[in-house]
Motif scaffolding. Sequence first.
Motif, PDB file in Angstrom:
ATOM      1  N   ARG A   1       1.371   4.300   5.207  1.00  0.00           N
ATOM      2  CA  ARG A   1       0.482   4.169   4.142  1.00  0.00           C
ATOM      3  C   ARG A   1       1.567   3.574   2.381  1.00  0.00           C
ATOM      4  O   ARG A   1       2.387   4.255   2.431  1.00  0.00           O
ATOM      5  N   PRO A   2       0.908   2.194   1.767  1.00  0.00           N
ATOM      6  CA  PRO A   2       2.030   2.228   0.955  1.00  0.00           C
ATOM      7  C   PRO A   2       2.156   3.360  -0.294  1.00  0.00           C
ATOM      8  O   PRO A   2       1.332   4.089  -0.279  1.00  0.00           O
ATOM      9  N   VAL A   3       3.576   3.582  -0.302  1.00  0.00           N
ATOM     10  CA  VAL A   3       3.735   4.518  -1.355  1.00  0.00           C
ATOM     11  C   VAL A   3       3.845   4.128  -2.707  1.00  0.00           C
ATOM     12  O   VAL A   3       4.885   2.737  -3.179  1.00  0.00           O
ATOM     13  N   PHE A   4       3.526   4.487  -3.610  1.00  0.00           N
ATOM     14  CA  PHE A   4       3.428   4.542  -5.514  1.00  0.00           C
ATOM     15  C   PHE A   4       3.548   5.733  -5.835  1.00  0.00           C
ATOM     16  O   PHE A   4       3.051   6.598  -5.369  1.00  0.00           O
TER      17      PHE A   4
ATOM     18  N   GLY B   1      -4.213 -10.538   2.419  1.00  0.00           N
ATOM     19  CA  GLY B   1      -3.432 -11.466   3.852  1.00  0.00           C
ATOM     20  C   GLY B   1      -1.891 -11.903   3.296  1.00  0.00           C
ATOM     21  O   GLY B   1      -1.246 -12.238   4.471  1.00  0.00           O
ATOM     22  N   GLN B   2      -1.459 -11.544   2.489  1.00  0.00           N
ATOM     23  CA  GLN B   2      -0.613 -12.170   2.225  1.00  0.00           C
ATOM     24  C   GLN B   2       0.688 -12.035   2.167  1.00  0.00           C
ATOM     25  O   GLN B   2       0.957 -10.378   3.163  1.00  0.00           O
ATOM     26  N   ILE B   3       2.239 -12.113   3.265  1.00  0.00           N
ATOM     27  CA  ILE B   3       3.253 -11.373   3.045  1.00  0.00           C
ATOM     28  C   ILE B   3       4.092 -11.360   1.470  1.00  0.00           C
ATOM     29  O   ILE B   3       4.503 -12.551   1.037  1.00  0.00           O
ATOM     30  N   MET B   4       4.443 -10.453   1.813  1.00  0.00           N
ATOM     31  CA  MET B   4       5.309 -10.163   0.377  1.00  0.00           C
ATOM     32  C   MET B   4       7.540 -10.152   1.313  1.00  0.00           C
ATOM     33  O   MET B   4       7.228  -8.986   1.519  1.00  0.00           O
ATOM     34  N   GLU B   5       8.054 -10.566   0.818  1.00  0.00           N
ATOM     35  CA  GLU B   5       9.482 -10.775   1.492  1.00  0.00           C
ATOM     36  C   GLU B   5      10.517 -10.526   0.375  1.00  0.00           C
ATOM     37  O   GLU B   5      10.634 -11.130  -1.035  1.00  0.00           O
ATOM     38  N   THR B   6      10.768  -9.585   0.572  1.00  0.00           N
ATOM     39  CA  THR B   6      11.623  -8.138   0.042  1.00  0.00           C
ATOM     40  C   THR B   6      13.056  -8.248   0.498  1.00  0.00           C
ATOM     41  O   THR B   6      13.242  -8.036   1.625  1.00  0.00           O
ATOM     42  N   PHE B   7      14.267  -9.815   0.152  1.00  0.00           N
ATOM     43  CA  PHE B   7      15.655  -9.795   0.730  1.00  0.00           C
ATOM     44  C   PHE B   7      16.547  -8.798  -0.471  1.00  0.00           C
ATOM     45  O   PHE B   7      16.644  -8.897  -1.735  1.00  0.00           O
ATOM     46  N   VAL B   8      17.303  -7.831   0.279  1.00  0.00           N
ATOM     47  CA  VAL B   8      18.651  -6.979  -0.445  1.00  0.00           C
ATOM     48  C   VAL B   8      19.924  -7.227   0.287  1.00  0.00           C
ATOM     49  O   VAL B   8      19.860  -7.120   0.941  1.00  0.00           O
TER      50      VAL B   8
ATOM     51  N   MET C   1      12.367   3.549   7.677  1.00  0.00           N
ATOM     52  CA  MET C   1      12.530   2.825   5.794  1.00  0.00           C
ATOM     53  C   MET C   1      11.412   2.419   5.900  1.00  0.00           C
ATOM     54  O   MET C   1      10.287   2.142   6.535  1.00  0.00           O
ATOM     55  N   VAL C   2      10.336   2.891   4.380  1.00  0.00           N
ATOM     56  CA  VAL C   2       9.583   2.856   3.325  1.00  0.00           C
ATOM     57  C   VAL C   2       9.639   2.058   2.321  1.00  0.00           C
ATOM     58  O   VAL C   2      10.785   3.010   1.694  1.00  0.00           O
ATOM     59  N   PRO C   3       9.161   0.737   2.235  1.00  0.00           N
ATOM     60  CA  PRO C   3       9.252   0.460   0.918  1.00  0.00           C
ATOM     61  C   PRO C   3       8.297   1.029  -0.094  1.00  0.00           C
ATOM     62  O   PRO C   3       6.901   1.250   0.104  1.00  0.00           O
ATOM     63  N   VAL C   4       9.131   2.102  -1.401  1.00  0.00           N
ATOM     64  CA  VAL C   4       8.217   2.375  -2.524  1.00  0.00           C
ATOM     65  C   VAL C   4       8.121   1.469  -3.212  1.00  0.00           C
ATOM     66  O   VAL C   4       9.687   1.535  -4.387  1.00  0.00           O
ATOM     67  N   ARG C   5       6.983   1.469  -4.733  1.00  0.00           N
ATOM     68  CA  ARG C   5       7.477   1.878  -5.319  1.00  0.00           C
ATOM     69  C   ARG C   5       7.664   2.280  -6.525  1.00  0.00           C
ATOM     70  O   ARG C   5       5.878   3.251  -6.449  1.00  0.00           O
ATOM     71  N   VAL C   6       8.154   2.360  -7.488  1.00  0.00           N
ATOM     72  CA  VAL C   6       7.878   2.939  -8.977  1.00  0.00           C
ATOM     73  C   VAL C   6       7.459   2.746 -10.704  1.00  0.00           C
ATOM     74  O   VAL C   6       6.324   2.705 -10.270  1.00  0.00           O
ATOM     75  N   ASP C   7       7.771   1.359 -10.533  1.00  0.00           N
ATOM     76  CA  ASP C   7       7.602   0.145 -11.850  1.00  0.00           C
ATOM     77  C   ASP C   7       7.523  -0.701 -11.386  1.00  0.00           C
ATOM     78  O   ASP C   7       6.554  -1.229 -12.943  1.00  0.00           O
ATOM     79  N   SER C   8       7.023  -1.524 -10.616  1.00  0.00           N
ATOM     80  CA  SER C   8       7.411  -2.938 -10.683  1.00  0.00           C
ATOM     81  C   SER C   8       6.406  -3.202  -8.801  1.00  0.00           C
ATOM     82  O   SER C   8       7.055  -2.097  -8.545  1.00  0.00           O
ATOM     83  N   MET C   9       6.216  -3.919  -8.515  1.00  0.00           N
ATOM     84  CA  MET C   9       5.631  -4.183  -7.144  1.00  0.00           C
ATOM     85  C   MET C   9       7.097  -5.072  -6.237  1.00  0.00           C
ATOM     86  O   MET C   9       7.257  -4.382  -5.217  1.00  0.00           O
ATOM     87  N   VAL C  10       8.336  -4.879  -7.575  1.00  0.00           N
ATOM     88  CA  VAL C  10       9.662  -4.617  -6.120  1.00  0.00           C
ATOM     89  C   VAL C  10       9.952  -3.856  -5.673  1.00  0.00           C
ATOM     90  O   VAL C  10      10.758  -2.310  -6.388  1.00  0.00           O
ATOM     91  N   PRO C  11       9.478  -4.032  -4.321  1.00  0.00           N
ATOM     92  CA  PRO C  11       9.972  -1.786  -3.432  1.00  0.00           C
ATOM     93  C   PRO C  11      11.444  -1.485  -3.858  1.00  0.00           C
ATOM     94  O   PRO C  11      11.928  -2.203  -4.056  1.00  0.00           O
ATOM     95  N   ARG C  12      11.881  -0.106  -4.032  1.00  0.00           N
ATOM     96  CA  ARG C  12      12.738   0.859  -3.364  1.00  0.00           C
ATOM     97  C   ARG C  12      12.760   1.018  -1.910  1.00  0.00           C
ATOM     98  O   ARG C  12      11.471   1.223  -1.405  1.00  0.00           O
TER      99      ARG C  12
END
Length: 294
Positions: free
Chosen positions: A89-92, A179-186, A208-219
């Motif tokens: 589940r997405p985490v915000f 349906g979109q794919i969001m890519e994050t490169f760190v 690893m879980v993408p966690v969002r706090v302030d924006s759509m850019v995940p931690r």
Amino acid sequence: MAAGADLSGGLEPVAVALWPPGEAPPGFQYSPDNVAGADGDIDPTEITFPGCLCHTSSCVVHVCSCLCRGENYSSLCLRPAEEEEEYTRPVFECNAMCHCGESCQNRVVQRGLQFRLEVFKTEKKGWGLRTLEFIAKGRFVCEYAGEVLGFNEARRRIQAQTSKDSNYIIAVREHLHNGQIMETFVDPTYIGNVGRFLNHSCEPNLFMVPVRVDSMVPRLALFAATDISAGEELSYDYSGRYHNLPVTDREQKSLEEDNRLRKPCYCGSRTCASFLPWDSSLFSTPDACSGSSP
């Protein structure tokens, strides 16, 4: 760096130890949080989410707008999605614009390190990371933080590497509901946190879980997949898989073609794949498996 020194330079809530005394990993700039990469396309510090209007010390599910997808944590442990074994589940989390208090139970990853960790020199894997205290299953351990890059800059850096260079870049791909794919490169090569020292394992004790706090850019948050004993090395699967799920036929063909570029895996697990995961999409082939290979 002197014995007993804090590798984070006081930037973490808990000091990061270093072993053995008198030795230190190659220099880098420590940052507990993600920073904008050299291409400047993405600012991970920008606040774009509206805050909740909860005037309570801790937010309540179905009342708090940040918890509209369900409760994220229970006693600081990440809760799995209902009727599922995995944490899908997405985490915000509540953010800087929220009206709730700093003690809100929906603020976990943003608080930073809570366990005593130690960067140590391994026999075959370079530098690694271990815990100095017990960590219960589901607890947040650390982020994988560094420069947040766009695809072109990430690919440029990968292609500029030689076979002797370590690759810290991780590519995380999320399938969104539309349906979109969001890519994050760190990339924590030059600027990063303690997560850059995590080694790969084909049977990891972190996921690893993408966690969002302030924006759509995940931690990119790493949680304990099982109870972890004091002194145990911390690891995760660089491919982004958990429980060593099998690769598809297409991925297997791509991996076999790229074996000449891949590095051996020394995790020592019963299901070791012999090679570290490889993300060939950053070279040429699209739709390849994601991962990194420090």
